[in-house]
Design an enzyme around this catalytic site. Structure first.
Site, PDB file in Angstrom:
ATOM      1  N   ASP A   1       0.851  -1.188   0.000  1.00  0.00           N
ATOM      2  CA  ASP A   1       0.000   0.000   0.000  1.00  0.00           C
ATOM      3  C   ASP A   1       0.890   1.241   0.000  1.00  0.00           C
ATOM      4  O   ASP A   1       2.123   1.119   0.029  1.00  0.00           O
ATOM      5  CB  ASP A   1      -0.955   0.001   1.210  1.00  0.00           C
ATOM      6  CG  ASP A   1      -2.293   0.632   0.856  1.00  0.00           C
ATOM      7  OD1 ASP A   1      -2.295   1.814   0.441  1.00  0.00           O
ATOM      8  OD2 ASP A   1      -3.333  -0.045   0.973  1.00  0.00           O
TER       9      ASP A   1
ATOM     10  N   GLU B   1      -9.800   2.911  -4.982  1.00  0.00           N
ATOM     11  CA  GLU B   1      -9.412   4.309  -4.746  1.00  0.00           C
ATOM     12  C   GLU B   1      -8.256   4.759  -5.655  1.00  0.00           C
ATOM     13  O   GLU B   1      -7.143   4.982  -5.198  1.00  0.00           O
ATOM     14  CB  GLU B   1      -9.022   4.481  -3.268  1.00  0.00           C
ATOM     15  CG  GLU B   1     -10.171   4.136  -2.336  1.00  0.00           C
ATOM     16  CD  GLU B   1      -9.798   4.171  -0.851  1.00  0.00           C
ATOM     17  OE1 GLU B   1     -10.647   4.580  -0.052  1.00  0.00           O
ATOM     18  OE2 GLU B   1      -8.666   3.789  -0.494  1.00  0.00           O
TER      19      GLU B   1
ATOM     20  N   HIS C   1      -2.776   3.145  -4.569  1.00  0.00           N
ATOM     21  CA  HIS C   1      -2.180   2.697  -3.296  1.00  0.00           C
ATOM     22  C   HIS C   1      -0.763   2.182  -3.556  1.00  0.00           C
ATOM     23  O   HIS C   1      -0.365   1.126  -3.054  1.00  0.00           O
ATOM     24  CB  HIS C   1      -3.043   1.602  -2.650  1.00  0.00           C
ATOM     25  CG  HIS C   1      -4.330   2.133  -2.083  1.00  0.00           C
ATOM     26  ND1 HIS C   1      -4.424   2.663  -0.816  1.00  0.00           N
ATOM     27  CD2 HIS C   1      -5.561   2.246  -2.631  1.00  0.00           C
ATOM     28  CE1 HIS C   1      -5.673   3.062  -0.601  1.00  0.00           C
ATOM     29  NE2 HIS C   1      -6.383   2.832  -1.684  1.00  0.00           N
TER      30      HIS C   1
HETATM   31  C1  TNX Z   1     -10.597   2.015   2.372  1.00  0.00           C
HETATM   32  S1  TNX Z   1     -11.234  -0.839   1.698  1.00  0.00           S
HETATM   33  C2  TNX Z   1      -9.525   1.352   1.844  1.00  0.00           C
HETATM   34  C3  TNX Z   1      -8.321   1.133   2.675  1.00  0.00           C
HETATM   35  C4  TNX Z   1      -8.449   1.830   4.001  1.00  0.00           C
HETATM   36  C5  TNX Z   1      -9.831   1.574   4.545  1.00  0.00           C
HETATM   37  C6  TNX Z   1     -10.068   2.100   5.928  1.00  0.00           C
HETATM   38  C7  TNX Z   1     -10.319  -0.416   0.554  1.00  0.00           C
HETATM   39  C8  TNX Z   1     -10.362  -1.261  -0.610  1.00  0.00           C
HETATM   40  N1  TNX Z   1      -9.574   0.693   0.648  1.00  0.00           N
HETATM   41  O1  TNX Z   1      -7.183   1.566   1.958  1.00  0.00           O
HETATM   42  O2  TNX Z   1      -7.482   1.356   4.850  1.00  0.00           O
HETATM   43  O3  TNX Z   1     -10.772   2.170   3.682  1.00  0.00           O
HETATM   44  O4  TNX Z   1     -11.273   1.626   6.456  1.00  0.00           O
END
Ligand code: TNX
Length: 764
Positions: free
Chosen positions: A201, A326, A262
């Site tokens: 990440d 994301e 990420h």
């Molecule tokens: C979203 S869940 C994210 C993570 C974060 C999390 C915190 C996901 C696929 N991505 O990178 O750690 O929320 O709840």
């Protein structure tokens, strides 16, 4: 003394006494997750030192040995394995007559003549034995003295879902392989069968890749704002060790290599894989990072293939998680290479470019006979027919994907995010946010009603996710995980019609014994109700407590810490004088929650001050420097004094990862007066470091790990009172989610909701 030898010593003492074997020990037949069919029968089986295991193939012998070793560590008894299938007083493992069984199905039959566990696979036998172990008083050390009688019973059992998972993010914080193995042991007990290992990440790359040494040399080290480092990675040998350990417990390890977002830990090591060839640093803030892998460069895909090639030698299971969550696409919009690729491939927008990217990743995986899982965002630009989806943002992505025929794993944040709070966030230790009490996990149904009948088979199961932004210690993970993962184990194993929350809560007491034996720091519901640790009152005050699920509470009022003999909390408490109230929750096994220590204080409302001259707003003074504690601010030579009209306007800096510049840090003081509307007890809430009212330190955060507001109360007369707010490093953590503004809220003791201290209430 080593806690693990306590049960053993105890047994040695108890062995001298003659055991009471008058009635079977497991009358309650408490098994979690609850089996499909349980039929109690007449009679009992007597387990003696002479009992033998019978196995007729070598792989079931391996399973039997696993349990023989386990029993040995708890009781010092070593059962042997026999090949004589007629042996009396035996526990027989057999695969005969199981051609119509499912892979994880087992039948456990306990009769006077013997015990038989039938399954088609070793995994089925393993689960049959796990159930059998739960029927023994293994973890109640004074009882496991042989011979013991075991209630005759017939259990036919198989899971509702094939995917019963737990996810751990080791990027935001790193956790050792010993810690992971400890968790795998417990997960296997409750028949969890997937471990999703989030290895990469923005905040750290955590796995050795031989072809790209800088991934760990640079990408596994994160420099924090205060100059300290967080670092760690697993060597390939360590990964193999974990995978093997999990395999022995029939848990598949699913690695996650998050792409194309990420990924700044990758770019810190290999900036040429970005669209801009900047230099990057491993991100030291949580949240979403805008620098991502470049979709327009062939090198990106070669890099991904090289990494997958090395991973494929470590992770033998069919599924690989490739992220896709994301992904801000601004860099792709600005990149001539990405735009050119978009044009050449006839892609409509950047979402379609991400689809192109993921489909290439999937092709690479298929070369290594792997299937791809992606987070639900990848649905946005379309996915290939063979892509599998993990639905986290909600259930919608999963519903859409399953109805189109994709396999889906449900992990919707509002039911399955164990980094969220499991009790009132004002009372619980720091967690990510959100609110998912045990019952919410337990009652979650992974098959939403919107899924068409013939598509239900595409829901493979569900998974509990632990993201680790706010978990600084091993114990915190355990606290978040247990018992919620046990609820999820039952949600994914047990048929819906067979589940009852009350019945689960009863059985949970047995599960707590297993957790205790394994030194797991599980969550015990805290006494909730008062959200501050000081309750001011003028004449008298009522104080009531509740817990998220039923558990006994006990308390003291004499300044001693409560224990099992303290007074049981039954109803609202009334106070008319100063009291040091200490209250805990206590489980049947005697295990106690953290203590809530509340000062109940009788106060005379403080008199206001009279101002000869006043202006609206507060004065803001700033002192340069990075501080971890208010006491460190020695040199109060201010760099600037200015007036602000609203508390919200106070100076804050939003620190974006690698852009952090220490010169920007300041301690900020807001000074002035607050106008109180009428006499009474007032509650104040803020997430800032300190709030002083009428010269009293009302709120004192006292930890850099702040996130949510704290609260306290004070009795005040109508009129103006001195107000001072102090916060460090210009970091404003506002009300729960709005963490970029400074806030102070108040309410009268008789009111439920807080209101903002607005511009009409502040003066200087
Ligand atoms: C979203 S869940 C994210 C993570 C974060 C999390 C915190 C996901 C696929 N991505 O990178 O750690 O929320 O709840």
């Amino acid at each position: 003394m080593n806690l693990r030898i306590v049960p053993f010593l105890f047994l040695m003492i108890m062995a001298c006494k003659s055991p009471d074997t008058s009635s079977p020990i497991n009358k309650s037949l408490s098994v979690t997750p609850k089996p499909l069919i349980t039929n109690t029968k007449q009679g009992y089986f007597e387990l003696t030192k002479e009992t033998v295991f019978i196995c007729n193939d070598s792989s079931s012998k391996v399973v039997a040995n696993f349990f023989i070793e386990k029993i040995k560590t708890v009781t010092d008894l070593s059962f042997s394995i026999s090949i004589d299938t007629t042996a009396k007083n035996s526990i027989k493992l057999t695969k005969e007559g199981t051609s119509n069984f499912g892979d994880e199905e087992y039948h456990l039959s306990i009769e006077e003549q013997g015990i038989q566990i039938k399954a088609k696979t070793d995994k089925g036998l393993f689960y049959g034995l796990q159930t059998f172990l739960q029927l023994l008083p293994l973890y109640e050390n004074d009882k496991m003295v042989l011979p013991i009688k075991i209630q005759a019973v017939e259990i036919n059992d198989k899971p509702r879902f094939v995917w019963r998972g737990m996810h751990l993010d080791v990027s935001r914080h790193f956790f050792s392989i010993d810690f992971i193995k400890k968790q795998l042991d417990i997960l296997a007990l409750f028949k969890i069968n997937k471990f999703h290992w989030h290895l990469t990440d923005d905040q750290g790359w955590r796995i050795e890749i031989k072809k790209y040494p800088k991934l760990t040399e640079i990408g596994s080290k994160r420099k924090n704002n205060d100059g300290s480092y967080h670092e760690g990675f697993y060597t390939q040998e360590e990964v193999k060790e974990v995978v093997q350990y999990a395999k022995e417990r029939f848990i598949d390890v699913v690695p996650e290599f998050d792409t194309p977002g990420h990924a700044i830990a990758i770019l810190a090591a290999y900036p040429e894989l970005s669209c801009h060839k900047d230099s990057y640093e491993v991100r030291n803030l949580w949240g979403v990072e805008s620098s991502i892998l470049c979709a327009g460069k062939e090198e990106t895909y070669s890099f991904i293939e090289d990494v997958i090639k090395e991973l494929s030698a470590l992770f033998p299971y069919e599924y690989y998680h490739m992220g896709g969550d994301e992904v801000p696409k601004d860099q792709w919009k600005d990149s001539p290479l990405c735009q050119d690729l978009k044009k050449r491939k006839g892609l409509k927008d950047e979402n379609e470019l991400q689809s192109y990217f993921m489909s290439r990743v999937e092709k690479i995986l298929s070369k290594y006979q792997k299937k791809m899982i992606g987070w639900d965002e990848i649905l946005e630009g379309g996915i290939t027919p063979t892509t599998n989806i993990m639905s986290w943002q909600g259930e919608e992505g999963g519903i859409k994907a399953a109805n189109k025929g994709h396999d889906v794993i449900m992990t919707p944040a509002k039911f399955c995010y164990f980094n969220f709070y499991q009790g009132d966030f004002k009372v619980e230790p720091l967690a990510f946010g959100g609110y998912i009490p045990l019952e919410k996990v337990y009652t979650y149904d992974p098959i939403p009603k919107e899924i068409e009948e013939d598509k239900k088979k595409h829901i493979l199961g569900a998974q509990g996710n632990v993201w680790t932004e706010y978990t600084y210690k091993d114990e915190t993970i355990e606290y978040l995980l247990y018992p919620r993962i046990i609820a999820l184990a039952e949600t994914t194993w047990t048929q819906k019609e067979n589940k009852k929350y009350d019945d689960f809560l009863n059985r949970l007491h047995e599960a707590y014994n297993i957790l205790d034996y394994n030194n797991i720091e599980y969550h015990i519901p805290l006494p909730e109700g008062p959200t501050s640790n000081k309750i001011a009152f003028i004449d008298s005050v009522n104080v009531s407590f509740t817990t998220t699920h039923p558990v006994k509470m006990v308390y003291t009022t004499d300044g001693t810490n409560p224990d099992a003999n303290s007074k049981v909390y039954a109803d609202t408490l009334n106070f008319t004088k100063n009291t040091d109230l200490r209250i805990i929750s206590i489980l049947k096994n005697g295990k106690m929650s953290a203590i809530r220590n509340i000062s109940v204080v009788k106060e005379k409302p403080l008199a206001p001050v009279t101002l000869s001259k006043e202006s609206k707003g507060l004065l803001m003074k700033e002192v340069k420097g990075y501080f971890t504690n208010v006491t460190e601010i020695k040199d109060t030579a201010k760099i600037r004094t200015s007036a602000i009209t609203k508390i919200k306007d106070a100076n804050t800096t939003y620190h974006w990862g690698h852009e952090v510049n220490k010169d920007n840090f300041r301690a900020v003081f807001l000074d002035g007066y607050i106008d109180i509307p009428e006499d009474g007890v007032y509650y104040f809430a803020s997430a800032q470091d300190q709030v002083w009212i009428a010269g009293q330190l009302v709120l004192n955060y006292n930890t850099p790990l702040k996130k949510h507001p704290i609260e306290s109360s004070i009795a005040l007369q109508k009129g103006k009172h001195k107000l001072k707010i102090v916060y460090l490093n210009n970091i404003a953590k506002g009300w729960a989610t709005d963490w970029n503004t400074v806030e102070l809220k108040y309410r009268k003791a008789s009111e439920e909701d807080y209101r903002e201290v607005d511009e009409n209430m502040i003066f200087h």
